[in-house]
Design an enzyme around this catalytic site. Structure first.
Site, PDB file in Angstrom:
ATOM      1  N   CYS A  18       2.665   4.800  -3.745  1.00  0.00           N
ATOM      2  CA  CYS A  18       1.219   5.041  -3.673  1.00  0.00           C
ATOM      3  C   CYS A  18       0.831   6.478  -3.989  1.00  0.00           C
ATOM      4  O   CYS A  18      -0.355   6.785  -4.086  1.00  0.00           O
ATOM      5  CB  CYS A  18       0.711   4.695  -2.281  1.00  0.00           C
ATOM      6  SG  CYS A  18       1.496   5.732  -1.038  1.00  0.00           S
ATOM      7  N   CYS A  91       5.278   2.606   3.893  1.00  0.00           N
ATOM      8  CA  CYS A  91       4.603   3.808   4.410  1.00  0.00           C
ATOM      9  C   CYS A  91       5.454   4.478   5.485  1.00  0.00           C
ATOM     10  O   CYS A  91       5.390   5.695   5.671  1.00  0.00           O
ATOM     11  CB  CYS A  91       3.250   3.460   5.002  1.00  0.00           C
ATOM     12  SG  CYS A  91       2.254   2.403   3.954  1.00  0.00           S
TER      13      CYS A  91
HETATM   14 FE1  FES Z   1       0.665   5.410   0.851  1.00  0.00          FE
HETATM   15 FE2  FES Z   1       0.848   4.060   3.091  1.00  0.00          FE
HETATM   16  S1  FES Z   1      -0.273   3.497   1.326  1.00  0.00           S
HETATM   17  S2  FES Z   1       1.914   5.846   2.539  1.00  0.00           S
END
Ligand code: FES
Length: 111
Positions: A18, A91
């Protein structure tokens, strides 16, 4: 939470999934011949799960000898939060990796 200005080491990790970013700051002291994490904090630029896991890893590592803190796994962090939804498990990887990076850099610096 927040920066430790005179930290002994700073771990830095990014999440390739992400693009989020986490810094783990540690202060280390010697006690009975062991190096102990005396203080620890985080700065996380990421989702709520990344922030929660950052906070949890600081709780798990504070006061621990470096060798024990290195044994804290990604799974330990997620389990301590009573689990995370599968879509959010990636995450939780940042927190343990950030802690390990901080310890590794501290040891390299203080060889
Ligand atoms: Fe990026 Fe959780 S969506 S660390």
């Amino acid at each position: 939470m927040g920066e430790i200005k005179d930290a002994d080491s700073v771990g830095e990790v990014g999440n390739p999934v992400c693009g989020d970013l986490m810094y783990i700051y540690i202060k280390v002291k010697e006690e009975n011949g062991k190096e102990i994490i005396d203080d620890i904090s985080f700065q996380t630029f990421g989702c709520a799960a990344a922030i929660a896991t950052s906070s949890m890893v600081t709780e798990l590592a504070k006061g621990k000898p470096l060798d024990e803190a290195l044994e804290i796994t990604r799974g330990d962090v997620a389990d301590s939060l009573d689990g995370l939804p599968p879509i959010k498990l990636h995450c939780s990887n940042l927190a343990a990796d950030g802690l390990h990076d901080a310890i590794k850099k501290y040891r390299e610096k203080n060889k």
